[in-house]
Design an enzyme around this catalytic site. Structure first.
Site, PDB file in Angstrom:
ATOM      1  N   ASP A   1       0.812  -1.227   0.000  1.00 27.24           N
ATOM      2  CA  ASP A   1       0.000   0.000   0.000  1.00 27.24           C
ATOM      3  C   ASP A   1       0.842   1.274   0.000  1.00 27.24           C
ATOM      4  OD1 ASP A   1      -2.292  -1.507   0.063  1.00 27.24           O
ATOM      5  OD2 ASP A   1      -2.549  -1.383   2.232  1.00 27.24           O
TER       6      ASP A   1
ATOM      7  N   VAL B   1      -4.510 -10.456  -5.941  1.00 30.66           N
ATOM      8  CA  VAL B   1      -3.653 -10.551  -7.121  1.00 30.66           C
ATOM      9  C   VAL B   1      -2.511  -9.549  -7.011  1.00 30.66           C
ATOM     10  CG1 VAL B   1      -3.573 -10.055  -9.608  1.00 30.66           C
ATOM     11  CG2 VAL B   1      -5.422 -11.441  -8.678  1.00 30.66           C
TER      12      VAL B   1
ATOM     13  N   ASN C   1      22.569   7.096 -19.324  1.00 30.46           N
ATOM     14  CA  ASN C   1      23.910   7.690 -19.437  1.00 30.46           C
ATOM     15  C   ASN C   1      23.887   9.185 -19.720  1.00 30.46           C
ATOM     16  OD1 ASN C   1      22.871   7.430 -22.041  1.00 30.46           O
ATOM     17  ND2 ASN C   1      24.877   7.036 -22.965  1.00 30.46           N
TER      18      ASN C   1
END
Length: 813
Positions: free
Chosen positions: A168, A301, A533
């Protein structure tokens, strides 16, 4: 950072004579196993004894076989697993003093005085209470004759360090808790799948996500998928929201949108405290608008599946910091939590964080919702403000008559489109006319420029690649044509999104100001490249998606291919692209099915040019044995040492190896050379395979991080340009030629900052296309220590204890 502790201490002896126990408690979260693994291995590295406490606080109370010694091999193969391997349980016994006495007795008998707790605020609060009453518990145990005086003396105080494991992200003081990023992966995966079916049938989908007291998952998911509306407990909708919601949905359909997405946190409520459920919203939309509406409640899930690369790295880095915090603690050191703020490890007083978390709940209960948003922290507040601006079209009554052009430069990467979408919509909100430049500086030179509006960028957040088209061409040789088109299309400001070519192109545009007045416009470069980069930023859009792709394939390759060895040993993965999320799931499943493969070492080549970021961070996330990069020079002796290390590893129960090589790490020690060396030297001990990942690292749908990061970067860039345009407006025209009117927008440590392109030249290695200073090089030793290399960890610098109470200012005023 501080250097006042143990500057001369040998880190391999810091833990001698000491014992550390690690437990996971409360709800499980992906990445907990990475934290456990790092805690165990770094604890053993320091010379300490380390114990698992199985089944959380219940195991601490019950003792016996629930508290067992941990070994190096016992935490192998944990990184890619969701949940917690050592178990977690809700424990009523520990809430009673009698239960805590049993737990104290079990720890004293084993000589454990250092406890690492991975869990949510309830678990961590319980740990602090345990520590606070430790002396009293020992006194009671002595009086009861359950422990001897000598045992009590040796265990006179208990050190507590916490790591916040909660999907959460509801614990104040931390940027991100372990498991949150993985939960966002699960949510966005579902949203992407739902989008296709919703568009097919012109449906409205309502998605309910976890977050009983915190709306972080809902809010970031809404930002990452461009949802039409989000309901969060910290900020209930205004009275009359029903009419507003229906009007917005109807307007979206009228503009040609074939779907609507509404995200609801399970704890969403109205201003008068009544719950707002997904079913309630569905009935509202169906009854008032007649839209075909569906609801999806994700539930647990979100807790499941494999951890993302970020959660694996977060858990690993926090595990290291937790051990250091425990071993550096004194009896006067308060219980603390360790976390990341930006890319910096931080230590925070546990109870201060708990107090601010409680303050959020109190603010919501008292109807002080603005305070609740602020107390959640700057990151949460910024997410909320960005969402409010971008969620629906609300242009000003008066146009600015400013034309802002957006261009993609260099190689494509996931998240570019999210940045473009946010920049376009923020520009429209500011009253600007937004222009899309196709095919990079080539397109700017050849007039491939057209207006782009609000609906043009609908649905772009979840799309990989570059919808505008991008090329590596630099502007220098095309400057005459470019400046002519800047004048022709009356371009007043430029947003350049891309990698090192975008940075160099920006510098060339600044240089052109000396010759061409048309180039004297405000410019901003947004770093977007898998290589990470670009000077001026610790992170680039696209790098997280690439990292998840590499991590998933690395996890797969190190544990698959049980076929006979008559075929070629090279697996080149450059001919297809896949979603990093799907790749992660598929590869981990293959891994599970091929777990019987023994005595095999995989060599994986990553992209990145001369920058070793991807190889290093993927190595940490996948548990690699080595990662060869350009920035850290290596020779044949180093290669031989790595082979010897793997030979020794094959004598243990862990009979697999993974080695990563950055594509330009060494011109002579190529991937083929290293593969042949490993194959020859490993004969009779292990065999070798190699994978060249190639351009699949640039493909796939962007991760939640890259969608959110791109969205915030795009929005912030246009707000900055708007202010610069006001500064540069003189005598009826725009004229910008100061260094601070052409900047790179980058993440530096803990904040988004604008740095003049000209000032960054000194920190740039132009030959190798990398910054001269790179923050991530400091964490390479962690990867080596976790792979059991005998190296020294620098303990001269450590995270100072910081404070979070200052964030409570809205309450104290």
């Amino acid at each position: 950072m501080s250097t006042n502790l143990q500057t001369m201490t040998d880190p391999t002896k810091m833990g001698l004579g000491r014992s550390i126990a690690v437990l996971t408690s409360g709800g499980d979260a992906q990445g907990m196993n990475a934290a456990v693994r790092a805690t165990v291995r770094v604890g053993l590295y320091t010379g300490a004894k380390v114990y698992f406490v199985h089944e959380g606080y219940q195991g601490l109370v019950d003792g016996g076989e629930n508290i067992r010694p941990a070994t190096w091999e016992s935490v192998s193969m944990m990184l890619q697993l969701g949940g917690t391997v050592i178990g977690s349980a809700r424990c009523k016994d520990f809430r009673a003093r009698e239960g805590r006495m049993k737990a104290a007795c079990n720890l004293v008998k084993l000589g454990i005085t250092n406890l690492c707790v991975i869990g949510g605020d309830g678990s961590l609060t319980g740990a602090n209470e345990f520590r606070t009453e430790w002396s009293g518990l020992l006194a009671d145990l002595r009086r009861a004759g359950k422990i001897m005086d000598e045992e009590a003396k040796k265990s006179s105080h208990l050190n507590i360090v916490g790591m916040v494991g909660s999907i959460d992200n509801d614990f104040c003081g931390t940027d991100m808790t372990i498991g949150t990023d993985s939960a966002l992966h699960r949510i966005i995966e579902v949203v992407d799948a739902i989008t296709t079916t919703a568009q097919s049938h012109q449906r409205t989908f309502i998605l309910e996500v976890m977050g009983r007291h915190c709306g972080y998952l809902a809010l970031v998911s809404a930002l990452a998928c461009g949802a039409d509306w989000v309901f969060i407990p910290e900020m209930p909708p205004d009275d009359g929201w029903e009419e507003h919601l229906c009007r917005r949905l109807a307007n979206q359909r009228a503009r040609g949108s074939r779907l609507n997405v509404i995200i609801v946190a399970e704890g969403a409520m109205s201003r008068d405290g009544k719950p707002i459920s997904s079913d309630h919203i569905k009935k509202l939309v169906t009854d008032r608008l007649g839209f075909d509406t569906r609801t999806t409640v994700l539930g647990h899930v979100q807790r499941g599946g494999t951890p993302s690369a970020f959660d694996r790295i977060l858990g690993s880095r926090m595990g290291v910091e937790a051990v250091m915090a425990l071993l550096e603690a004194t009896p006067d050191t308060p219980a603390c939590i360790v976390s990341l703020s930006g890319n910096q490890a931080v230590r925070l007083p546990l109870m201060e964080c708990v107090q601010v978390t409680k303050d959020v709940t109190a603010a919501m209960a008292e109807g002080r919702f603005e305070d609740a948003i602020k107390l959640r922290g700057k990151s949460f507040e910024n997410n909320w403000n960005t969402y409010k601006l971008l969620a629906h079209i609300n242009p000003p009554d008066v146009k600015s008559n400013i034309n802002v052009a957006i261009i993609n430069v260099g190689a494509p990467c996931a998240g570019m489109n999210a940045a473009v979408r946010a920049a376009v919509r923020m520009g429209i909100i500011q009253g600007h006319n937004m222009l899309a430049v196709h095919d990079g500086f080539d397109g700017l030179a050849h007039g491939q420029i057209e207006p782009i509006n609000w609906t043009s960028v609908s649905g772009w957040t979840g799309l990989g690649g570059s919808k505008l088209g991008t090329k590596r061409t630099l502007p220098g040789k095309l400057m005459e044509e470019i400046t002519q088109n800047i004048a022709k299309f009356n371009i007043h400001a430029l947003v350049i999104i891309g990698g090192f070519e975008a940075y160099v192109g920006g510098l060339e545009m600044v240089q052109a100001r000396e010759k061409y007045e048309e180039a004297c416009i405000p410019m901003v470069v947004i770093p977007a490249t898998v290589s990470n980069n670009v000077p001026g930023s610790d992170f680039s859009i696209g790098a997280d998606t690439a990292l998840n792709t590499i991590t998933s394939v690395s996890v797969w390759t190190s544990n698959t291919h049980t076929h006979t060895h008559t075929h070629t040993h090279t697996h080149t993965l450059t001919t297809f692209r896949c979603s990093s999320i799907n790749c992660l799931q598929t590869c981990d499943r293959i891994k599970q099915s091929a777990a019987g493969t023994k005595r095999r070492v995989f060599l994986v080549e990553t992209m990145g040019g001369y920058c070793g970021y991807l190889a290093t961070m993927a190595g940490l996330a996948a548990g690699a044995d080595a990662a060869y990069i350009f920035e850290e020079k290596f020779n044949i002796k180093d290669l031989e040492g790595n082979v010897e290390h793997l030979v020794e590893k094959m004598k243990t129960t862990v009979k697999r190896g993974l080695v990563l090589r950055n594509e330009n790490s060494n011109a002579n020690y190529t991937t083929d050379f290293i593969f042949n060396l490993y194959s020859e030297e490993g004969k009779g001990v292990f065999d070798c395979r190699k994978n060249v990942l190639g351009h699949m690292q640039q493909g796939g749908t962007p991760t939640p991080f890259d969608r959110n990061f791109g969205t915030k970067m795009g929005a912030k860039s246009v707000l900055w340009l708007t202010e610069k345009l006001k500064e540069c407006y003189r005598h009826g025209r725009i004229f910008a030629n100061t260094p601070n009117s052409a900047c790179v927008l980058g993440m530096r440590k803990r904040a988004l900052t604008f740095q003049p392109l000209a000032e960054l030249k000194g920190d740039t290695d132009f030959e190798h296309r990398i910054p001269k200073t790179q923050w991530w090089l400091k964490i390479r030793p962690i990867m080596k220590i976790l792979a059991k290399y005998n190296i020294k960890l620098d303990t001269s610098e450590h995270a100072d204890m910081e404070h979070v109470i200052k964030k409570r200012s809205p309450l104290s005023s």
